[in-house]
Design a protein around this motif. Structure first.
Motif, short mmCIF file in Angstrom:
data_model
loop_
_atom_site.label_atom_id
_atom_site.label_comp_id
_atom_site.label_asym_id
_atom_site.label_seq_id
_atom_site.Cartn_x
_atom_site.Cartn_y
_atom_site.Cartn_z
N GLU A 453 0.81 -1.21 0.00
CA GLU A 453 0.00 0.00 0.00
C GLU A 453 0.85 1.27 0.00
O GLU A 453 0.31 2.37 0.12
CB GLU A 453 -0.93 -0.01 1.22
CG GLU A 453 -1.96 -1.12 1.20
CD GLU A 453 -2.86 -1.04 -0.03
OE1 GLU A 453 -3.36 0.06 -0.34
OE2 GLU A 453 -3.04 -2.07 -0.70
N SER A 454 2.15 1.14 -0.15
CA SER A 454 3.04 2.29 -0.13
C SER A 454 3.18 2.91 -1.51
O SER A 454 3.21 2.21 -2.53
CB SER A 454 4.43 1.85 0.36
OG SER A 454 5.40 2.84 0.08
N ARG A 455 3.28 4.23 -1.55
CA ARG A 455 3.52 4.90 -2.83
C ARG A 455 4.83 4.43 -3.45
O ARG A 455 4.97 4.37 -4.67
CB ARG A 455 3.54 6.42 -2.65
CG ARG A 455 4.74 6.93 -1.88
CD ARG A 455 4.97 8.42 -2.02
NE ARG A 455 3.93 9.20 -1.36
CZ ARG A 455 3.96 10.53 -1.29
NH1 ARG A 455 4.97 11.21 -1.84
NH2 ARG A 455 3.01 11.20 -0.67
N TRP A 456 5.80 4.09 -2.59
CA TRP A 456 7.09 3.62 -3.11
C TRP A 456 6.97 2.20 -3.67
O TRP A 456 7.69 1.83 -4.60
CB TRP A 456 8.14 3.68 -2.01
CG TRP A 456 8.42 5.09 -1.59
CD1 TRP A 456 7.94 5.73 -0.49
CD2 TRP A 456 9.20 6.06 -2.31
NE1 TRP A 456 8.38 7.04 -0.46
CE2 TRP A 456 9.17 7.26 -1.56
CE3 TRP A 456 9.93 6.02 -3.49
CZ2 TRP A 456 9.83 8.41 -1.98
CZ3 TRP A 456 10.61 7.16 -3.91
CH2 TRP A 456 10.55 8.33 -3.15
N ALA A 457 6.04 1.41 -3.14
CA ALA A 457 5.78 0.09 -3.72
C ALA A 457 5.15 0.24 -5.09
O ALA A 457 5.45 -0.52 -6.02
CB ALA A 457 4.87 -0.72 -2.80
N PHE A 458 4.25 1.21 -5.25
CA PHE A 458 3.65 1.46 -6.56
C PHE A 458 4.74 1.82 -7.57
O PHE A 458 4.75 1.33 -8.70
CB PHE A 458 2.63 2.60 -6.48
CG PHE A 458 1.54 2.41 -5.47
CD1 PHE A 458 1.19 1.15 -4.98
CD2 PHE A 458 0.83 3.51 -4.98
CE1 PHE A 458 0.17 0.99 -4.05
CE2 PHE A 458 -0.18 3.36 -4.06
CZ PHE A 458 -0.51 2.10 -3.59
N LYS A 459 5.65 2.69 -7.13
CA LYS A 459 6.74 3.12 -8.02
C LYS A 459 7.66 1.95 -8.36
O LYS A 459 8.07 1.78 -9.53
CB LYS A 459 7.53 4.23 -7.34
CG LYS A 459 8.64 4.86 -8.15
CD LYS A 459 9.31 5.96 -7.33
CE LYS A 459 10.48 6.60 -8.09
NZ LYS A 459 10.01 7.52 -9.13
N ALA A 460 7.97 1.13 -7.34
CA ALA A 460 8.82 -0.04 -7.59
C ALA A 460 8.13 -1.00 -8.56
O ALA A 460 8.77 -1.55 -9.47
CB ALA A 460 9.12 -0.75 -6.27
N ALA A 461 6.83 -1.20 -8.37
CA ALA A 461 6.09 -2.11 -9.24
C ALA A 461 6.11 -1.63 -10.68
O ALA A 461 6.27 -2.42 -11.62
CB ALA A 461 4.65 -2.26 -8.75
N ALA A 462 5.95 -0.32 -10.89
CA ALA A 462 5.99 0.22 -12.25
C ALA A 462 7.33 -0.06 -12.91
O ALA A 462 7.40 -0.42 -14.10
CB ALA A 462 5.71 1.71 -12.22
N ASN A 463 8.39 0.08 -12.16
CA ASN A 463 9.72 -0.17 -12.72
C ASN A 463 9.99 -1.65 -12.91
O ASN A 463 10.64 -2.05 -13.89
CB ASN A 463 10.77 0.49 -11.85
CG ASN A 463 10.81 2.00 -12.04
OD1 ASN A 463 11.33 2.50 -13.02
ND2 ASN A 463 10.21 2.73 -11.10
N LEU A 464 9.49 -2.49 -12.02
CA LEU A 464 9.61 -3.93 -12.21
C LEU A 464 8.86 -4.37 -13.47
O LEU A 464 9.28 -5.28 -14.18
CB LEU A 464 9.06 -4.68 -10.99
CG LEU A 464 9.94 -4.65 -9.74
CD1 LEU A 464 9.14 -5.15 -8.53
CD2 LEU A 464 11.19 -5.50 -9.93
N ALA A 465 7.74 -3.71 -13.74
CA ALA A 465 6.93 -4.05 -14.91
C ALA A 465 7.46 -3.40 -16.19
O ALA A 465 6.83 -3.49 -17.25
CB ALA A 465 5.48 -3.63 -14.68
N ARG A 466 8.61 -2.73 -16.09
CA ARG A 466 9.28 -2.09 -17.25
C ARG A 466 8.49 -0.91 -17.80
O ARG A 466 8.67 -0.52 -18.96
CB ARG A 466 9.54 -3.08 -18.40
CG ARG A 466 10.17 -4.40 -18.01
CD ARG A 466 11.59 -4.25 -17.46
NE ARG A 466 12.29 -5.51 -17.46
CZ ARG A 466 12.26 -6.38 -16.46
NH1 ARG A 466 11.51 -6.13 -15.39
NH2 ARG A 466 12.94 -7.50 -16.52
N ILE A 467 7.61 -0.32 -16.99
CA ILE A 467 6.85 0.84 -17.46
C ILE A 467 7.08 2.02 -16.53
O ILE A 467 6.32 3.00 -16.56
CB ILE A 467 5.33 0.53 -17.57
CG1 ILE A 467 4.79 0.00 -16.23
CG2 ILE A 467 5.06 -0.45 -18.70
CD1 ILE A 467 3.28 -0.21 -16.23
#
Length: 835
Positions: A453-467
């Motif tokens: 639920e962290s904004r930093w997790a959202f950002k990490a997920a976007a980068n893990l997903a290559r987007i």
């Protein structure tokens, strides 16, 4: 059937994104989607939109959309009966003006498929017959749309042949790494806490009620199938996010969304607009400010210095303690007010406020000193904040090892503290940044797993997903250089009139000398704000140095040319500019072409090391020739699904013209230029000449004419005519005709100066063409007699001098920067100074 309405609407407006010329290979295979089609003949071309939804369109070269054959893939949603698609298709066709329908079945891939047929008139007045065929396979709906003129029997046979050639086979698995669905889902939540508006109406109503402005985010890279990354970049940054929350209602505007500032008389953003923009807009639709750079420290500075002074702000909680008010002022970007409120306090919290102000103003040393003072007597609960703050300052200062050590300390010492989430993201980013081939660092995976639920997790997920913004190269972890920031903030205009040409030329020359970097290059903001980008820096440096050559007798100018030559030659000799298949390598045609131009001019004027220049010029010419498309022209990009341009030719007239001019100058300087390749380039350029005297953008881009003239195309006419003239394929009269068109229709160009998006005019013209077109139009005057030049000289000067900036520089597209604009202006002024 979404593609139907979109496609027909585009066709009726004559703006179909049909960039194709004929394919050398008739067989088309979509291995990933498991189908194939064969073009009826070599005159048929194809164009892919990689989606979602995925579609491929076939059409005859030059047809501009009619006839055409389009296949679109969309999820079937568990349905197995394709006749269910008939009803929605009929409804959409009725909305487009169709009245009578015929239903039947057709054989498609050895299956009976339902078919819908109708005839109606497009908005353009063209009557068409449309036939739609539907098939469900592998839980996907295949929709085939055939469009032709009702009496075009030849097209009817060719469309039927396309339909008959359609085959299905087992999809071939993609070699791309698998993306966890959780990453994609979390990535979509980036920036969600800012409360994005659902429409312009929603945004304007909320902004009025809350006394805010609307921050309009535009991200459109559909033609290249690139991801939208801004929400995973600056909108996750605590400083910029706080500014947005305090002052803005954010709204992400889609390509088809309406807003009052789309109108040319208000501001002007056409359906062709492309790129990234941050527009700060009043609720009534007036655009207050704009920028395109997705860099959080820059956006923080931009908002505080450009936007905030235009807003009516008020302090809240006036009776609160000064420290609390200072912290709120800091979040609102009112840095001077925050300092004033804590100027006499020495508590750890007060020192932290002062450190944050120093950090945001770019003084890392002062920020670190204040944070270390704050830690001396800090309460225990504030310690993780101060350590993480220190790590953030060190990261911005590019002291990566110190930043890593402090982030690791936060993760070890306070693993459940919210700042540990930020630390995990930055530790993963440092691992990627410092050359680790692994794009899925353990810290990002841990962050997503433990703190979903962290904004930093959202950002990490976007980068893990290559987007994500970071892995896409658009996000620097360190602070941008002060000179880069200064050259990217808007300036007031200081217009001159044509009789002040000498002053304008001298000021432009002085600006270039004053703003050359220590390594010999000049700043290009779109490169500078990215990570390791060189799409334009070599080209801009080469053009700037070429513009200085006319003034090389001045020792200061000669020194600047020598520095620029050293930079450009080192880049060439490193192999960095070699042609390749990826987007960056293809785009390097600009760098290669204008590096060759500089080498040719330097050799002709006997500047620099002749042996090195000759070797570099031959290397560059060979590399440029290697990039020639099979159709003879030169592309600066290939499109998704067609990395070699087999289905369509993306070669551009204005780029091919520039290359032909470079080749003419290179040949004069003694370079080995392939005459057959040059002849094919000139043949291609001639094939784009239209009856109205203009040159098409690409061979099959649709043309919109007003009173018989493609007004958007008038800007590139002189460079195209000049290229043909310099290579013996045209005459002085054609140069004059293109200049006449340029001057007569230059009102199309004027509204586009300094807009941050490309292709913003109703006909697709954009700021990024301005100085290129004006500079080469001025150079084209050299083909005329002195008496003939007079009729054009004043008009060209009036337009460009009206856009002169307060420091003597010039700029068309802010992303390209002032060095490019000023160098092009200097080339122009020198050409126009001739009698």
């Amino acid at each position: 059937m979404d593609v139907l309405a979109k496609w027909i609407a585009a066709a009726s407006a004559c703006v179909v994104l049909a960039l194709a010329v004929r394919a050398d290979e008739l067989d088309f295979r979509a291995d990933r989607h498991g189908f194939g089609v064969r073009a009826p003949s070599a005159r048929w071309a194809w164009y892919i939109e990689d989606g979602p939804p995925y579609s491929v369109t076939f059409f005859p070269s030059g047809s501009q959309g009619v006839p055409s054959w389009t296949l679109e893939l969309s999820p079937a949603g568990g349905a197995t009966d394709a006749t269910l698609a008939l009803g929605p298709a009929r409804e959409r066709l009725v909305a487009l003006g169709a009245k009578e329908f015929e239903t039947s079945t057709a054989r498609l891939a050895d299956r009976d498929a339902p078919t819908l047929r109708t005839t109606f008139t497009l908005e353009s007045g063209v009557e068409v017959e449309l036939r739609a065929t539907f098939l469900i396979e592998r839980d996907e709906l295949f929709t085939i749309q055939e469009v032709r003129a009702p009496n075009d029997d030849v097209a009817a046979k060719e469309l039927a042949a396309l339909r008959a050639s359609f085959t299905l086979f087992a999809p071939v698995a993609s070699a791309e790494p698998a993306i966890d669905a959780t990453w994609t889902r979390l990535a979509a939540r980036c920036g969600e806490e800012l409360g994005w508006a659902s429409s312009w109406e929603d945004a304007a109503e909320r902004a009025t009620r809350e006394r805010k402005v609307v921050l309009v985010l535009v991200e459109n890279y559909a033609a290249l199938n690139l991801p939208a990354t801004a929400k995973s970049g600056p909108f996750v940054d605590p400083d910029f996010a706080a500014l947005v929350a305090a002052h803005c209602v954010p709204w992400a505007m889609g390509a088809e969304d309406d807003a009052p500032f789309r109108a040319p008389e208000r501001y002007g953003i056409s359906e062709h607009a492309w790129g990234t923009a941050y527009l700060f807009v009043e609720p009534d639709g007036d655009v207050l400010a704009e920028t395109e750079f997705s860099n959080a420290p820059f956006l923080d500075r931009f908002f505080r210095t450009v936007v905030l002074p235009k807003l009516a702000t008020k302090e809240d909680g006036a009776q609160s303690p000064a420290l609390e008010r200072a912290e709120r002022a800091l979040a609102r970007g009112e840095l001077e007010r925050a300092l004033e409120l804590v100027k006499t306090e020495r508590s750890s919290r007060a020192l932290r406020v002062r450190a944050a102000v120093a950090r945001r103003e770019g003084d890392s040393a002062k920020a670190l000193e204040l944070l270390r003072d704050a830690r001396k007597n800090a309460p225990k609960e504030l310690e993780p904040e101060l350590v993480a703050d220190e790590a953030g300052v060190q990261l911005l200062a590019a002291n990566y090892e110190e930043a890593r050590a402090n982030y690791e300390r936060v993760v070890r010492g306070w693993p459940d503290h919210p700042r540990a989430e930020e630390a995990l993201f930055q530790l993963g980013a440092l691992r990627v940044l410092e050359g680790d081939d692994e794009l899925e660092p353990a810290q990002w995976k841990e962050l997503v797993a433990k703190h979903p639920e962290s904004r930093w997790a959202f950002k990490a997920a976007a980068n893990l997903a290559r987007i994500g913004s970071f892995v896409s190269g658009g996000e620097r972890p360190d602070r941008p250089e002060p000179e880069l920031v200064a050259q990217s903030l808007p300036l007031a205009l200081a217009p001159l009139v044509p009789k002040e040409l000498v002053r304008a030329r001298d000021d432009a020359l002085a600006w270039l000398l004053a703003n050359q970097r220590a390594d010999g290059s000049w700043w290009v903001p779109s490169d500078g704000f990215g990570v390791g980008a060189n799409l334009y820096t070599t080209a801009t440096t080469a053009i700037a140095a070429t513009s200085l050559i006319e003034h090389a007798k001045d020792p200061r100018v000669r020194a600047a040319i020598d520095k620029a030559l050293a930079h450009v030659l080192a880049t060439v000799e490193s192999g960095e500019l070699a042609s390749g298949a990826d987007l960056t390598s293809v785009y390097s045609i600009w760098n290669r072409a204008f590096a060759a131009w500089l080498c040719a001019h330097a050799l002709e004027r006997e500047l620099g090391d002749r042996a090195r220049l000759k070797t570099a010029l031959d290397t560059l010419v060979a590399a440029i020739e290697k990039s020639q498309h099979r159709g003879g022209g030169y592309p600066y990009v290939f499109f998704p699904g067609d990395p070699e341009g087999k289905g369509f030719d993306p070669s551009a007239s204005f780029l091919t013209a520039g290359v032909a001019i470079v080749f003419a100058d290179a040949r004069r300087a003694g370079a080995k230029v392939s005459e057959p390749k040059l002849a094919r380039a000139l043949d291609f350029l001639e094939s784009l000449r239209d009856d109205d005297g203009t040159f098409r953008y690409m061979r099959d881009v649709a043309v919109t004419r007003e009173d018989g003239v493609a007004r958007e195309a008038c800007g590139r006419g002189p460079v195209c005519a000049l290229a043909l003239r310099r290579n013996g394929r045209s005459d002085k009269d054609e140069v004059k005709r293109t200049l006449d068109l340029f001057v007569a229709h230059r009102d199309v160009f004027r509204p586009e100066w300094r807009k941050v998006l490309c292709h913003t005019s109703p006909t697709g013209f954009g700021a990024h063409y301005l100085m290129y077109d004006y500079a080469f139009a001025a150079v084209a005057l050299e083909e005329l007699t002195p008496s003939e030049r007079k009729r054009y000289r004043a008009a060209l000067l009036e337009d460009v001098l009206a856009e002169r900036q307060a420091d003597g520089s010039f700029e068309d597209l802010p992303g390209l920067g002032r060095a490019w604009g000023t160098a092009a202006a200097l080339l122009m002024f020198d050409a126009l100074a001739k009698p």
